[in-house]
Scaffold this motif. Sequence first.
Motif, PDB file in Angstrom:
ATOM      1  N   MET A   1       0.840  -1.193   0.000  1.00  0.00           N
ATOM      2  CA  MET A   1       0.000   0.000   0.000  1.00  0.00           C
ATOM      3  C   MET A   1       0.874   1.242   0.000  1.00  0.00           C
ATOM      4  SD  MET A   1      -1.278   0.010   3.993  1.00  0.00           S
ATOM      5  CE  MET A   1      -2.397   1.379   3.876  1.00  0.00           C
ATOM      6  N   LEU A   2       0.235   2.373  -0.349  1.00  0.00           N
ATOM      7  CA  LEU A   2       1.000   3.616  -0.392  1.00  0.00           C
ATOM      8  C   LEU A   2       1.473   4.014   1.002  1.00  0.00           C
ATOM      9  CD1 LEU A   2      -1.053   5.946  -2.763  1.00  0.00           C
ATOM     10  CD2 LEU A   2       1.132   4.834  -3.231  1.00  0.00           C
ATOM     11  N   ARG A   4       1.903   6.935   2.077  1.00  0.00           N
ATOM     12  CA  ARG A   4       1.115   8.068   2.575  1.00  0.00           C
ATOM     13  C   ARG A   4      -0.173   7.584   3.248  1.00  0.00           C
ATOM     14  NH1 ARG A   4      -2.900  10.527  -0.085  1.00  0.00           N
ATOM     15  NH2 ARG A   4      -2.191   9.585  -2.012  1.00  0.00           N
ATOM     16  N   ALA A   6      -0.631   4.635   4.634  1.00  0.00           N
ATOM     17  CA  ALA A   6      -0.233   3.998   5.894  1.00  0.00           C
ATOM     18  C   ALA A   6       0.049   5.056   6.949  1.00  0.00           C
ATOM     19  CB  ALA A   6       0.987   3.117   5.664  1.00  0.00           C
ATOM     20  N   ARG A  91      -9.199  13.919  12.085  1.00  0.00           N
ATOM     21  CA  ARG A  91     -10.188  14.071  11.019  1.00  0.00           C
ATOM     22  C   ARG A  91      -9.502  14.352   9.684  1.00  0.00           C
ATOM     23  NH1 ARG A  91     -13.456  18.229   8.916  1.00  0.00           N
ATOM     24  NH2 ARG A  91     -15.449  17.478   8.116  1.00  0.00           N
ATOM     25  N   ASN A  92      -8.459  15.173   9.710  1.00  0.00           N
ATOM     26  CA  ASN A  92      -7.722  15.429   8.454  1.00  0.00           C
ATOM     27  C   ASN A  92      -7.100  14.152   7.913  1.00  0.00           C
ATOM     28  OD1 ASN A  92      -8.362  18.107   8.401  1.00  0.00           O
ATOM     29  ND2 ASN A  92      -6.453  18.791   9.339  1.00  0.00           N
ATOM     30  N   ARG A  95      -9.866  12.028   6.495  1.00  0.00           N
ATOM     31  CA  ARG A  95     -10.394  12.589   5.255  1.00  0.00           C
ATOM     32  C   ARG A  95      -9.474  12.254   4.079  1.00  0.00           C
ATOM     33  NH1 ARG A  95     -12.482  18.545   4.327  1.00  0.00           N
ATOM     34  NH2 ARG A  95     -10.276  19.019   4.419  1.00  0.00           N
ATOM     35  N   ALA A  96      -8.164  12.294   4.355  1.00  0.00           N
ATOM     36  CA  ALA A  96      -7.195  12.037   3.286  1.00  0.00           C
ATOM     37  C   ALA A  96      -7.221  10.579   2.834  1.00  0.00           C
ATOM     38  CB  ALA A  96      -5.792  12.422   3.751  1.00  0.00           C
ATOM     39  N   ARG A  98     -10.114   8.575   3.180  1.00  0.00           N
ATOM     40  CA  ARG A  98     -11.516   8.209   3.374  1.00  0.00           C
ATOM     41  C   ARG A  98     -11.836   6.838   2.765  1.00  0.00           C
ATOM     42  NH1 ARG A  98     -15.333   6.288   3.940  1.00  0.00           N
ATOM     43  NH2 ARG A  98     -17.504   6.936   3.950  1.00  0.00           N
ATOM     44  N   ALA A  99     -11.274   6.563   1.578  1.00  0.00           N
ATOM     45  CA  ALA A  99     -11.605   5.318   0.888  1.00  0.00           C
ATOM     46  C   ALA A  99     -11.017   4.096   1.597  1.00  0.00           C
ATOM     47  CB  ALA A  99     -11.125   5.368  -0.556  1.00  0.00           C
ATOM     48  N   LEU A 103     -17.499   3.214   6.524  1.00  0.00           N
ATOM     49  CA  LEU A 103     -18.396   4.317   6.855  1.00  0.00           C
ATOM     50  C   LEU A 103     -18.486   4.496   8.369  1.00  0.00           C
ATOM     51  CD1 LEU A 103     -20.325   6.377   5.630  1.00  0.00           C
ATOM     52  CD2 LEU A 103     -22.141   4.682   5.848  1.00  0.00           C
ATOM     53  N   TRP A 106     -15.445   6.339   9.652  1.00  0.00           N
ATOM     54  CA  TRP A 106     -15.493   7.752   9.283  1.00  0.00           C
ATOM     55  C   TRP A 106     -16.521   8.496  10.130  1.00  0.00           C
ATOM     56  CZ3 TRP A 106     -13.469  11.935   7.589  1.00  0.00           C
ATOM     57  CH2 TRP A 106     -14.293  13.027   7.277  1.00  0.00           C
ATOM     58  N   GLU A 107     -17.669   7.886  10.327  1.00  0.00           N
ATOM     59  CA  GLU A 107     -18.714   8.570  11.089  1.00  0.00           C
ATOM     60  C   GLU A 107     -18.324   8.745  12.546  1.00  0.00           C
ATOM     61  OE1 GLU A 107     -22.359   6.529  10.180  1.00  0.00           O
ATOM     62  OE2 GLU A 107     -22.707   7.804   8.422  1.00  0.00           O
ATOM     63  N   GLU A 155      -3.461  -4.540   5.540  1.00  0.00           N
ATOM     64  CA  GLU A 155      -2.440  -3.635   6.072  1.00  0.00           C
ATOM     65  C   GLU A 155      -3.047  -2.418   6.751  1.00  0.00           C
ATOM     66  OE1 GLU A 155       1.223  -2.515   3.917  1.00  0.00           O
ATOM     67  OE2 GLU A 155       0.531  -3.952   2.434  1.00  0.00           O
ATOM     68  N   PHE A 159      -1.759  -0.929  10.404  1.00  0.00           N
ATOM     69  CA  PHE A 159      -1.180   0.389  10.691  1.00  0.00           C
ATOM     70  C   PHE A 159      -2.008   1.157  11.715  1.00  0.00           C
ATOM     71  CE2 PHE A 159       1.339  -0.487   6.893  1.00  0.00           C
ATOM     72  CZ  PHE A 159       2.591  -0.150   7.397  1.00  0.00           C
TER      73      PHE A 159
END
Lengths: 312, 491
Positions: A1-2, A4, A6, A91-92, A95-96, A98-99, A103, A106-107, A155, A159
Motif C-alpha cells: 500500500m501507499l 502516505r 499507511a 479528522r484530516n 479525510r485524506a 476516506r476510501a 463508513l 469515518w462517522e 495492512e 497500521f
Amino acid sequence: MLSRTASNLFWLSRSIERMDYVARLLDVAQRMSVLANPNSLNEWHSALIAAGCETPFFELHERSDEAAVLHYLIRDRRNPSSIMSCLVQARNNARAVRAALTLDVWEAINGAYLESREFDEETFSSDNFSTFVDWVKRQALLFNGAYSNTLLRTENFNFLRLGTFLERADNTARILDVKYHVLLPSFEQVGGSLDYYQWAAILRSVSARRSYHVLYKGRVVPWQVVEMLILRPEMPRSLRSCYEQVLENLDVLAQRHGGRAGEAHRLAGEMHARLRYSRIDDIFQRGLHEFLTDTIDRTGVIGEEIQKFYLG
Amino acid sequence: MFDEMHGLDASCRPAYAVVEDWLSRTPPEFLARKEREAEALFRKIGITFAVYTEGGDPERLIPFDIIPRVLDAGEWDLLASGLEQRVKALNRFVQDMYHGREIIRAGTVPERLIEGNPCFERKMVGVDVPAGVYNHIAGIDMVRTGPDEFYVLEDNCRTPSGVSYMLENREVMMRLFPDLFARQAIQPVSHYPEELLATLQSVAPPNCPGDPVVALLTPGFYNSAYYEHSFLADEMGVELVEGQDLVVQNGVVMMRTTEGPKRVDVIYRRIDDAFLDPLAFNPDSALGVPGLFEAYCQGNVTLANAVGSGICDDKAIYTYVPDMVRFYLGETPILNNVPTWRCAEADDLAYVLDHMAELVIKAVHGSGGYGMLVGPHASKADIEEFRAKLKAKPHDYIAQPTLALSTCPTFVANGVAPRHVDLRPFVLLGGDAVRIAPGGLTRVALKDGSLVVNSSQGGGTKDTWVLAPAAQTQSQSQSQWQAPRQPVAEG
C-alpha cells in the motif's frame, strides 16, 4: 500500500489515542488537585509534564494554574497535543484516506468532530469538566470499536493498530510518571493516605479500579498498581499488552511483505521480551522514574523507525 | 421546441413508451418519495460528495432527477460511430501538431491557432507517445435540437470529469426502479471502470517490464473532483496517488509504498499539464513530480491524457474538426458542429458585430462558461463592453446561434415538466480499441426555460438510458457492452 495512506492511518489512530490520554490525564490532575491543598499548582504542572508540553506551555504562560492548563491541553490549537488539535488532526488524516476506512469509522471521527463544537469556550466550565472527559473517552472507544469491528484485516488495519498501541504504550508510561512529578507534601508520608489517593486516581483514570481489585483483591498499594500497568498481560493498557500488539502487528506486516523487516521489529521484540521477563522489584530497585523515562525514549525511537521503514 | 419524449407534438416517441406509461400511472407523491429516497441513497453511497467540502453541507449534492433520459439503439449507434470518428480525428490532429503539421502545410488549419494556443506544449514536438494515443479519455459535449439533429458543442480532451455521476446515477436508478429495468432492455454502463483500465493498460510504455502497473494521479482531497478520482481508482483497483507519493529514480517513476519503492508504468493523471512536473513546467507546482516529464520522454511511463492534448479543447480549433475528419480519415463527418462564426475572419466578424444580441459569443480558450456573452440575455451595456473586447482581439472569439436545446420530462416542484438537457458521452481511445459507454452524463437545467446546465448554476443530472437493439433479448444486452472496435490508427 501507499506509504502516505499507511502514514495517515498510523497518525489517525495515534491522534485519537492521544486525545483520549490527555483527557484521562486531566482527569487525574483534577482528582489530585482536589485532594491537595487549594493553592497547589503541583498537579496541573505535573499534567503538563506528563503530556510532554511543559516547555511550550511556559513559553506562553507564567503560571500553571488550572484555567491556563485546561485551556492549553483542551483547545489551544497552538498545542499540537491538545484534545482539539488531536481531533482535528485525526479528522484530516481520515479525510485524506476516506476510501481506506469504513463508513462506521469515518462517522465515528466526523461525528466526534461535529459534536465537539458543543464544548466551546463559552459553555465549558468546571461543572461540565467530567462530562467532557467522559465524552472524549467515549469518542475514543467508539473509534476503536468501529475500526476493530468493521475494518478488513489488511495492512490498513495493522497500521491503525500500530498507531493505537504504540501511542498507548507511550501514554501508559507517561501517566505512571505523573506520580513521580507530583511530590508529596513534606508532612505526608509515602504510603500515607494522600499517597494512596494519588495512586487510586491513576487507576481510576485508566478505568482500572475494578480490574485492580479483581487482580489483587486488596487495598491499593503502589508496587501493585505499577506492576499492573507495566507487566500484567491481563491488563489491556499495560506496557506489556501494548508491546504485544505492536510486535504482533509488525510481525504480520513482515509476513505480508515476504519477511521484509527492519530495526523497528528488532527494537519492539527486545522491548517486549524485557517487559515479559522483568520483575517489578527490580524495576523499583533500579528506579521507576528511570525505567519509565527509558521506556518513553525507546518507544519514541520505535516510532521513528516505523516512520522511516514504512511511512517515509 | 423539440421534446425528447413528446417530439414536436404531444405524441410519445417510441423510445419513451415505457417511461411515459410509468409517468402516466405514477402519482407525484410517489415520485416525490422516490426522490427523497434517491437523495438518501446518494448521501449513503456518495456520502463523500458532501464530505470533501468543508462542513459536510448536504446542499452540496448535485441535484439528481429521477426521470431517465432515453435514447434508442439507432440514435445511439449513430452517435457512437460519430464519436469514434471524431475522437480518432482529434487524436490524429494532436499527433500531427507535434510532428509534421501536414494539415497546416495543406492550408486547411491556420498555423496561428497552434502557436497562439495556451495548451500547445512546445516540449512535446517530436516526442512519440505509446501507440500514438494522445486523447485516451475524451468527453464530448453534445446537444440536440430535433429528432435527427445532434450537435457537438465542445470537445474536452484535457481531464474531462463527470463519469462517476454517470455510474452512480445508474446505480441509484436500478435500486429505486428495478421494475422499469425489467420492462425493457437497457444497455449497461457499469463496466466503464474496467474498460478504462483496459484502455490504460493498452498504452503501456515501450520500456514497461511486465504487466503495466496503473495509478491515478490526483491533486488531493481539496480538489472538487476528488470524489471521482477516489471512486475510479477504487473501481479499477489501482492506487490513488498524489505527487508526493511518486518519485523518479534513474528516469523511472516509482511510488512510495510500505514495501519500498514500486514501479508505475501508466498514470491516469487528473492534474493539468502545467502542474505535472516542476522541472519541466510550472516550477512552483507542489502537486507534481520532479523528473516525471523526462521519464515520459524516455518511454518509461505513459501519461493519459498525453501532455499537450488540451489543444483540442480550444474553440477556434473546434471549428476545424469536420475538416480534420475529412483530412485525416478521408471520411464524411457523422457528427455536426454547431454552425460557428470565426471572428478571426473578416466576413464572419462583420456578421457577428451586426448580430451580437442574437448570438452566443465565446472566448476560444475559455471553459466552463467564462469569457462568454449570451446575446439574448445580455444588457445593452454588456454588449457594448463585449463589442470593444471583440474588436480589439477578434482572434480570441467565436460566435454561435442560440440553439433551441431539446427538453426532457423532469420532476420539479410542481410536477413533471420539460427541461433543457445536454449530453456528455465519454470516449476511451486505447492502443487496441475505441470503447464508449452507451449514454454518458445528461445534465439538465432545472430552472424553467434555462439553458444553463452547469451544476454551479442550478443544473442537475439524469440517468441516461440507451435501449438495447429491438431484436436483442435482455440477457444478451446485459452481457454485452460496447464491443471493442477496430484498432486505432497508426502508432
